[in-house]
Design a protein around this motif. Structure first.
Motif, PDB file in Angstrom:
ATOM      1  N   GLN A 137       0.818  -1.219   0.000  1.00 17.41           N
ATOM      2  CA  GLN A 137       0.000   0.000   0.000  1.00 17.41           C
ATOM      3  C   GLN A 137       0.851   1.268   0.000  1.00 17.41           C
ATOM      4  N   LEU A 138       1.837   1.262  -0.890  1.00 20.10           N
ATOM      5  CA  LEU A 138       2.751   2.414  -0.982  1.00 20.10           C
ATOM      6  C   LEU A 138       2.026   3.582  -1.645  1.00 20.10           C
ATOM      7  N   PRO A 139       2.270   4.793  -1.158  1.00 18.32           N
ATOM      8  CA  PRO A 139       1.606   5.969  -1.733  1.00 18.32           C
ATOM      9  C   PRO A 139       2.322   6.545  -2.957  1.00 18.32           C
ATOM     10  N   GLN A 140       3.445   5.961  -3.328  1.00 21.54           N
ATOM     11  CA  GLN A 140       4.246   6.522  -4.422  1.00 21.54           C
ATOM     12  C   GLN A 140       3.487   6.489  -5.751  1.00 21.54           C
ATOM     13  N   SER A 141       3.765   7.486  -6.572  1.00 20.23           N
ATOM     14  CA  SER A 141       3.160   7.573  -7.906  1.00 20.23           C
ATOM     15  C   SER A 141       3.797   6.538  -8.830  1.00 20.23           C
ATOM     16  N   MET A 142       3.150   6.306  -9.974  1.00 19.20           N
ATOM     17  CA  MET A 142       3.719   5.382 -10.966  1.00 19.20           C
ATOM     18  C   MET A 142       5.099   5.856 -11.421  1.00 19.20           C
ATOM     19  N   SER A 143       5.285   7.158 -11.600  1.00 21.64           N
ATOM     20  CA  SER A 143       6.605   7.671 -11.993  1.00 21.64           C
ATOM     21  C   SER A 143       7.654   7.343 -10.931  1.00 21.64           C
ATOM     22  N   GLU A 144       7.261   7.494  -9.678  1.00 22.75           N
ATOM     23  CA  GLU A 144       8.222   7.176  -8.606  1.00 22.75           C
ATOM     24  C   GLU A 144       8.523   5.678  -8.581  1.00 22.75           C
ATOM     25  N   LEU A 145       7.484   4.871  -8.758  1.00 21.53           N
ATOM     26  CA  LEU A 145       7.723   3.415  -8.805  1.00 21.53           C
ATOM     27  C   LEU A 145       8.548   3.024 -10.024  1.00 21.53           C
ATOM     28  N   SER A 146       8.408   3.814 -11.106  1.00 19.09           N
ATOM     29  CA  SER A 146       9.155   3.482 -12.329  1.00 19.09           C
ATOM     30  C   SER A 146      10.662   3.552 -12.096  1.00 19.09           C
ATOM     31  N   GLU A 147      11.073   4.386 -11.136  1.00 17.39           N
ATOM     32  CA  GLU A 147      12.517   4.451 -10.816  1.00 17.39           C
ATOM     33  C   GLU A 147      13.011   3.149 -10.205  1.00 17.39           C
ATOM     34  N   ILE A 148      12.093   2.471  -9.509  1.00 20.99           N
ATOM     35  CA  ILE A 148      12.463   1.165  -8.934  1.00 20.99           C
ATOM     36  C   ILE A 148      12.465   0.096 -10.031  1.00 20.99           C
ATOM     37  N   ALA A 149      11.405   0.099 -10.839  1.00 24.03           N
ATOM     38  CA  ALA A 149      11.324  -0.894 -11.925  1.00 24.03           C
ATOM     39  C   ALA A 149      12.524  -0.752 -12.865  1.00 24.03           C
ATOM     40  N   ARG A 150      12.937   0.484 -13.105  1.00 19.16           N
ATOM     41  CA  ARG A 150      14.087   0.773 -13.971  1.00 19.16           C
ATOM     42  C   ARG A 150      15.330   0.026 -13.508  1.00 19.16           C
ATOM     43  N   GLN A 151      15.496  -0.086 -12.188  1.00 22.10           N
ATOM     44  CA  GLN A 151      16.685  -0.759 -11.672  1.00 22.10           C
ATOM     45  C   GLN A 151      16.621  -2.263 -11.881  1.00 22.10           C
ATOM     46  N   GLY A 152      15.412  -2.792 -12.091  1.00 18.62           N
ATOM     47  CA  GLY A 152      15.267  -4.207 -12.413  1.00 18.62           C
ATOM     48  C   GLY A 152      15.612  -4.473 -13.871  1.00 18.62           C
ATOM     49  N   SER A 153      14.988  -3.717 -14.752  1.00 20.56           N
ATOM     50  CA  SER A 153      15.272  -3.813 -16.193  1.00 20.56           C
ATOM     51  C   SER A 153      14.926  -2.439 -16.746  1.00 20.56           C
ATOM     52  N   ASP A 174      22.531   9.873  -9.009  1.00 23.71           N
ATOM     53  CA  ASP A 174      21.859   8.821  -8.241  1.00 23.71           C
ATOM     54  C   ASP A 174      20.618   8.277  -8.952  1.00 23.71           C
ATOM     55  N   GLY A 175      20.311   8.825 -10.141  1.00 22.77           N
ATOM     56  CA  GLY A 175      19.195   8.292 -10.928  1.00 22.77           C
ATOM     57  C   GLY A 175      17.832   8.773 -10.480  1.00 22.77           C
ATOM     58  N   SER A 176      17.791   9.716  -9.539  1.00 24.73           N
ATOM     59  CA  SER A 176      16.503  10.101  -8.956  1.00 24.73           C
ATOM     60  C   SER A 176      15.591  10.821  -9.951  1.00 24.73           C
ATOM     61  N   ASP A 177      16.146  11.280 -11.077  1.00 24.78           N
ATOM     62  CA  ASP A 177      15.295  11.924 -12.083  1.00 24.78           C
ATOM     63  C   ASP A 177      15.228  11.110 -13.384  1.00 24.78           C
ATOM     64  N   SER A 178      15.600   9.840 -13.326  1.00 23.93           N
ATOM     65  CA  SER A 178      15.537   8.977 -14.518  1.00 23.93           C
ATOM     66  C   SER A 178      14.319   8.077 -14.380  1.00 23.93           C
ATOM     67  N   LYS A 179      13.204   8.516 -14.987  1.00 26.44           N
ATOM     68  CA  LYS A 179      11.929   7.854 -14.704  1.00 26.44           C
ATOM     69  C   LYS A 179      10.990   7.937 -15.902  1.00 26.44           C
ATOM     70  N   ALA A 180       9.942   7.140 -15.845  1.00 26.94           N
ATOM     71  CA  ALA A 180       8.954   7.150 -16.929  1.00 26.94           C
ATOM     72  C   ALA A 180       7.878   8.194 -16.654  1.00 26.94           C
ATOM     73  N   VAL A 181       7.414   8.821 -17.716  1.00 24.90           N
ATOM     74  CA  VAL A 181       6.272   9.745 -17.626  1.00 24.90           C
ATOM     75  C   VAL A 181       5.337   9.454 -18.796  1.00 24.90           C
ATOM     76  N   GLU A 182       4.068   9.746 -18.588  1.00 22.48           N
ATOM     77  CA  GLU A 182       3.106   9.556 -19.667  1.00 22.48           C
ATOM     78  C   GLU A 182       3.210  10.719 -20.651  1.00 22.48           C
TER      79      GLU A 182
END
Lengths: 397, 397
Positions: A137-153, A174-182
């Motif tokens: 039940q994390l409150p993070q947005s999809m963009s924020e979660l995308s930073e985690i998914a990015r580290q997987g693949s 640190d990659g904190s601004d490397s993320k997906a956006v719609e």
């Protein structure tokens, strides 16, 4: 026994502006921004259920019915980041159960054959991250979660959104601004469809991870792609999507596929992903567009020989007059069309095409293709009541 | 009837630093300097005889036994420039016969099958220019004549020298400094040999003239090749030849072949010259070099699927242990080797290679190859007493 379970599906995405090259290998930070189309989960999706409970001591993963190791650094990194975010919630609200202390059981299944050679890691890591984020039940947005998914693949980050998606490369170390956006949701331009021609490959290609490292290190043309070609194309392709400018979009998509494969060929030793069948499909697409005097189809090739053909719904009969005629013996057409529908494509070919054809139809071509997958632009990850985990045992059903 | 006749042979050259792109189409001025190796005329050469006489009213050409048109602008330009130079001699010395006023009969023959798809235009234009220059007794140097041959076919200018040849792109708008020069004569590094694998092509490729125009116009990576990559490589490859640095030479040769084909793939629509057989040969060469832990072979591909494999005489047995084993059923080996010699290559394979092989030998590969041509570095155009023209009739023998 109490088990908490959450399930999600996540889509495959196919880049139209390619991701190729990491500036930071550990963090999966790319050398350039990229753009993709998310494909419909009716046709291609990963379903993942994640469970936790006080009795679960170990993290475990089952993929398509088989237990697999979770030991890879990339997976560990995703789990660690998700647990850290959960821990923050638990620290703020002591009434929350201590999910971050318990083991995770993750069960994942694709609705398409892995043998097809379609990059399933993007959908896989997207589903893993979203399923656990929902469980936690994390409150993070999809963009924020995308930073985690990015580290997987890397390209997994783009599977966190539906429709038309950009992966902004970012600048931070640190990659904190490397993320997906719609860029635009699927509803903005729902007419985009895709026919994937699954091409027979005689042997496994260089993996994309080692391939892109080699390109970054050895291609003397690569820096030009990354520094000049892609940044301009990124702006133009976003505009083309926002304006639903199909001709522009398709031209840029084809050019970028070729540019990416050119830098592979310029690597040392060179990397070849497209084979003779792939090339014949490229020539066919240009011949079809030439035949109609307008853009009817746009090809793109990932790190393998499969052709993804994008087209607009309104041009389906024009395109299929050619490609059903050429690939009628391969399976896949029946998933979307009746015999009668298919017969109509042949009629379009006979009536409108065959007499005026300036090039030869190569009957041998379909021997190089094993299947067609018909799909279209689709939504991002979807919550589902379907669960792959038995709520009584915490193990796969 | 009096006929004046001169004959010459001219060699084929294969670029190790590729010419691809014209900055001036009419004058055949290139976008970059290039380097080539001249191949032995024992194996690949054009023999051309040129005749003139007061009775010859028209220019006529016979190629490989058939009369052909001389109407192409490129050929006309060569004839015009040669006549202008002859006219200058006649104006200075009125006792000279007025060759510049008379017709020319040109008869030309290759000693290799045109069907092999080996660029014969370089040897053809080189022989045409040299034969007429000799007939006209022109005092110009080979470099000066190379400016004329260049206007017939760009790479023809490099066939005016033996050994190791540079085509300096020049800077002048009129092309007066765009000419071939010798880097080193064949005697400097006579150990260089070549095995040409003639690869079956299903259809005619884009011609190199229209292909290079398309690349210049559409490839976004091409300017980087021309402005940055090739100028550096030109200096390094010249040094490698001067120092007989085989490893450096072979690495640069392979990289430049790949770079050229990468810009073809980056053209729009993309141009493909290498096919799946070509790519397997590329992989094979890298596997052979990896096997020996040193550079044993260097591939290069022109605007077609044929592989030219350069190697040093001292490594012949090492290389042929692989390539004779793999391509033993194709014709060509018998031109240089006895059955006993060939058997020895198989013995090297059995004794030194097969047990330690880290990759699979692909038995299917030789189906994609129709012939092997074995040759080596060779001299420039040679005068010959052999004539293709009947001195009594002025027509082909």
């Amino acid at each position: 026994m109490v088990y908490y379970i959450a399930s999600t599906t996540a889509p495959v995405n196919i880049a139209t502006l390619k991701y190729w090259g990491k500036r930071d290998k550990a963090l999966n930070l790319p050398t350039n921004s990229s753009i993709s189309v998310t494909l419909s989960q009716d046709d291609l999706r990963t379903l993942t259920s994640a469970a936790t409970g006080p009795e679960l001591r170990q993290d475990k993963l089952w993929l398509n019915g088989k237990e697999e190791s979770l030991a890879s650094e990339r997976t560990q990194q995703c789990l660690k980041e998700l647990r850290t975010l959960r821990k923050q919630l638990e620290d703020e609200d002591s009434s929350l159960p201590k999910f971050s202390m318990w083991g995770l059981h993750i069960v994942s299944q694709n609705n398409f054959p892995t043998a097809a050679g379609l990059a399933s890691s993007a959908a896989g890591f997207a589903a893993l991250v979203v399923a656990i984020a929902r469980l936690y039940q994390l409150p993070q947005s999809m963009s924020e979660l995308s930073e985690i998914a990015r580290q997987g693949s890397g390209s997994a980050c783009r599977s966190l959104f539906g429709g038309y998606v950009a992966w902004e490369m970012g600048k931070e170390a640190d990659g904190s601004d490397s993320k997906a956006v719609e860029i635009s949701p699927m509803e903005h331009w729902p007419q985009l469809k895709a026919a994937i021609l699954v091409v027979n490959a005689s042997k496994k290609d260089t993996s994309s991870t080692s391939g892109m490292q080699l390109t970054v290190k050895t291609s003397e043309l690569f820096q030009e792609r990354v520094k000049t070609v892609v940044p301009q194309r990124f702006i133009h392709m976003k505009e083309a999507i926002e304006n639903k400018n199909w001709s522009r979009f398709s031209e840029l998509t084809m050019k970028d596929s070729n540019s990416f494969h050119a830098t592979c060929l310029d690597s040392y030793p060179p990397i070849f992903y497209m084979n003779d069948t792939s090339k014949k499909i490229v020539r066919l697409c240009h011949a079809i567009n030439d035949f109609y005097g307008t853009y009817v189809v746009a090809y793109t090739f990932d790190a393998g020989p499969n052709a993804v053909l994008y087209y607009l719904q309104e041009n389906e009969a024009k395109l299929f007059a050619f490609i059903y005629k050429l690939f009628d013996k391969v399976p896949g057409w029946e998933t979307k069309f009746s015999e009668q529908d298919l017969q109509k494509f042949l009629e379009v070919y006979e009536n409108d095409v065959s007499g005026k054809l300036q090039f030869e139809i190569d009957d041998e071509l379909q021997k190089g293709v094993s299947r067609v997958i018909l799909t279209q632009v689709g939504p991002g990850p979807l919550s589902t009541r379907e669960s792959l985990i038995d709520e009584n045992t915490g193990f796969p059903k």
